[in-house]
Write a protein that holds these residues in place. Structure first.
Motif, PDB file in Angstrom:
ATOM      1  N   VAL A 186       0.815  -1.222   0.000  1.00  0.00           N
ATOM      2  CA  VAL A 186       0.000   0.000   0.000  1.00  0.00           C
ATOM      3  C   VAL A 186       0.849   1.272   0.000  1.00  0.00           C
ATOM      4  O   VAL A 186       0.460   2.278  -0.579  1.00  0.00           O
ATOM      5  N   LEU A 187       2.008   1.247   0.658  1.00  0.00           N
ATOM      6  CA  LEU A 187       2.845   2.445   0.740  1.00  0.00           C
ATOM      7  C   LEU A 187       4.304   2.084   0.542  1.00  0.00           C
ATOM      8  O   LEU A 187       4.736   0.969   0.828  1.00  0.00           O
ATOM      9  N   ARG A 188       5.050   3.053   0.055  1.00  0.00           N
ATOM     10  CA  ARG A 188       6.505   2.948  -0.043  1.00  0.00           C
ATOM     11  C   ARG A 188       7.074   4.123   0.742  1.00  0.00           C
ATOM     12  O   ARG A 188       6.700   5.288   0.508  1.00  0.00           O
ATOM     13  N   GLU A 189       7.954   3.860   1.714  1.00  0.00           N
ATOM     14  CA  GLU A 189       8.465   4.938   2.553  1.00  0.00           C
ATOM     15  C   GLU A 189       9.996   4.932   2.598  1.00  0.00           C
ATOM     16  O   GLU A 189      10.634   3.898   2.407  1.00  0.00           O
ATOM     17  N   GLU A 190      10.542   6.094   2.870  1.00  0.00           N
ATOM     18  CA  GLU A 190      11.981   6.289   2.935  1.00  0.00           C
ATOM     19  C   GLU A 190      12.460   6.182   4.377  1.00  0.00           C
ATOM     20  O   GLU A 190      11.795   6.653   5.304  1.00  0.00           O
ATOM     21  N   LEU A 191      13.618   5.564   4.566  1.00  0.00           N
ATOM     22  CA  LEU A 191      14.278   5.552   5.865  1.00  0.00           C
ATOM     23  C   LEU A 191      15.270   6.709   5.929  1.00  0.00           C
ATOM     24  O   LEU A 191      15.917   7.045   4.923  1.00  0.00           O
ATOM     25  N   VAL A 192      15.406   7.308   7.103  1.00  0.00           N
ATOM     26  CA  VAL A 192      16.345   8.408   7.296  1.00  0.00           C
ATOM     27  C   VAL A 192      17.078   8.206   8.612  1.00  0.00           C
ATOM     28  O   VAL A 192      16.607   7.468   9.489  1.00  0.00           O
ATOM     29  N   ALA A 193      18.213   8.858   8.740  1.00  0.00           N
ATOM     30  CA  ALA A 193      18.934   8.872  10.008  1.00  0.00           C
ATOM     31  C   ALA A 193      18.565  10.147  10.757  1.00  0.00           C
ATOM     32  O   ALA A 193      18.411  11.214  10.156  1.00  0.00           O
ATOM     33  N   VAL A 194      18.377  10.031  12.069  1.00  0.00           N
ATOM     34  CA  VAL A 194      18.040  11.202  12.879  1.00  0.00           C
ATOM     35  C   VAL A 194      19.033  11.336  14.015  1.00  0.00           C
ATOM     36  O   VAL A 194      19.565  10.352  14.546  1.00  0.00           O
ATOM     37  N   SER A 195      19.305  12.575  14.371  1.00  0.00           N
ATOM     38  CA  SER A 195      20.177  12.898  15.495  1.00  0.00           C
ATOM     39  C   SER A 195      19.589  14.096  16.218  1.00  0.00           C
ATOM     40  O   SER A 195      18.688  14.764  15.712  1.00  0.00           O
ATOM     41  N   ALA A 196      20.108  14.374  17.408  1.00  0.00           N
ATOM     42  CA  ALA A 196      19.576  15.473  18.203  1.00  0.00           C
ATOM     43  C   ALA A 196      20.047  16.806  17.646  1.00  0.00           C
ATOM     44  O   ALA A 196      21.231  16.990  17.352  1.00  0.00           O
ATOM     45  N   THR A 197      19.125  17.757  17.495  1.00  0.00           N
ATOM     46  CA  THR A 197      19.508  19.079  16.993  1.00  0.00           C
ATOM     47  C   THR A 197      20.403  19.798  17.980  1.00  0.00           C
ATOM     48  O   THR A 197      21.227  20.618  17.593  1.00  0.00           O
ATOM     49  N   ALA A 198      20.257  19.488  19.261  1.00  0.00           N
ATOM     50  CA  ALA A 198      21.078  20.147  20.274  1.00  0.00           C
ATOM     51  C   ALA A 198      22.202  19.230  20.760  1.00  0.00           C
ATOM     52  O   ALA A 198      22.777  19.455  21.810  1.00  0.00           O
ATOM     53  N   GLY A 199      22.510  18.211  19.998  1.00  0.00           N
ATOM     54  CA  GLY A 199      23.527  17.254  20.408  1.00  0.00           C
ATOM     55  C   GLY A 199      24.928  17.723  20.072  1.00  0.00           C
ATOM     56  O   GLY A 199      25.210  18.905  19.923  1.00  0.00           O
ATOM     57  N   SER A 200      25.827  16.772  19.896  1.00  0.00           N
ATOM     58  CA  SER A 200      27.237  17.060  19.616  1.00  0.00           C
ATOM     59  C   SER A 200      27.388  17.786  18.291  1.00  0.00           C
ATOM     60  O   SER A 200      26.839  17.373  17.271  1.00  0.00           O
TER      61      SER A 200
END
Length: 341
Positions: A186-200
């Motif tokens: 029914v759907l095709r979705e993309e995987l992404v990497a996420v990190s903290a905006t206030a991180g290192s």
């Protein structure tokens, strides 16, 4: 004794005349008379005292009358109950979905479904694709939205590593011999990497806007608990690239993984569907092929006929997704792929 005979008996008892009773139940008078005679023969008692213009109940008829009314009324109630169930005015629907789908697609579809069929009781199960497929095979769910990646050679299919189950068939294809599942994409979705905006600052700079699995493996990783297809995807991608991931935190549902990333414990690879409203996360597109996208499929058993509620949910799901796709309402990185869309 048959239900038809009891209906005829009540018609005669209420009218006091065979001819009028036959007209009320829309049969010929000789037919009605034969059925009443057969009922009397079966019971071994005469039910009516027959006069020239009128009939009256005998003692046996008086005894049978309340029982016959109750039986006929119960049968009519049963017919109404089943009619309501068939008409989706009552019933039960057991749906499973991964956490990323529960907080996005499934919630929207269920809102539309509930508005259309408020009498259907909804039971929602949230978990990894492998666990959900095993629950369908065990008969604990009517259907489920799961993740499937047929293009990943040698990779696990939903259910392939769960409770010793055999792998399930590819999306939209007939099930393999011995399998009880069908997966409809029914759907095709993309995987992404996420990190903290206030991180290192070094971590944010190192990831940039695009990153491959080798680069990601240099950073601490937050990964879902076993049973999540996404976990298997990430570990398989690392193994294929010949790298060993640095796992900082292992275990937890999707919301917990995202929260740990926001607190700077590491990076995570997640579907783009889960990022709506997550302002504390920075997104990095993934370089690579095959594993960076995945298929969302609707799974159900093929050896059991679907309930009316399950069929209605499937129709509602496809209609909502098709409409959302046409109006541009799907999140970035997600597209509707059902052939009827």
């Amino acid at each position: 004794m048959t239900l038809k005979q009891l209906v005829y008996f009540l018609a005669v008892a209420d009218t006091g005349r065979f001819v009028q009773a036959a007209g009320d139940v829309r049969v010929a008078q000789p037919t009605l008379s034969r059925q009443i005679q057969a009922l009397e023969d079966d019971l071994g008692e005469t039910l009516f005292t027959r006069g020239r213009d009128h009939v009256t109940l005998t003692s046996a008829g008086e005894t049978l009358l309340p029982l016959a009314r109750r039986i006929v009324a119960d049968v009519e109630t049963a017919r109404l109950e089943i009619a309501e169930l068939a008409g989706l005015r009552r019933g039960r629907l057991r749906v499973g979905a991964t956490p990323s789908l529960c907080v996005s697609v499934v919630a929207d579809v269920l809102a539309v479904f509930h508005a259309a069929y408020p009498g259907i009781s909804l039971q929602i199960a949230e978990g990894g694709s492998q666990d959900l497929v095993a629950d369908i095979e065990d008969g604990q769910l009517d259907l489920a939205m799961v993740i499937h990646q047929p293009e990943r050679p040698g990779g696990p299919t939903p259910g392939g590593a769960a409770r010793g189950r055999a792998g399930s068939p590819g999306p939209g294809t007939p099930p393999a011999p011995g399998s009880t599942l069908r997966l409809t994409p029914v759907l095709r979705e993309e995987l992404v990497a996420v990190s903290a905006t206030a991180g290192s600052a070094n971590l944010d700079e190192a990831l940039g806007d695009h990153a491959g699995i080798v680069e990601l493996a240099r950073h601490p990783l937050v990964i879902n608990r076993p049973g999540y297809e996404l976990r298997e995807v990430v570990l398989s991608a690392c193994a294929a690239a010949g790298v060993t991931p640095r796992i900082a935190v292992e275990g937890g549902e999707m919301d917990a993984v995202l929260r740990m990333v926001e607190r700077g414990l590491g990076i995570a690879i997640v579907p783009s569907l889960v990022l709506a409203g997550r302002t504390g996360l920075r997104t990095t597109r993934l370089d690579g092929s095959g594993w960076t996208h995945r298929t969302i499929a609707l799974a159900h058993r093929t050896d059991v006929a679907p309930t009316r509620a399950a069929e209605a949910f499937r129709e509602t799901l496809l209609a909502v997704l098709a409409r959302t796709s046409r109006t541009g309402g799907l999140p970035p990185g997600v597209r509707f792929i059902h052939p009827t869309g």
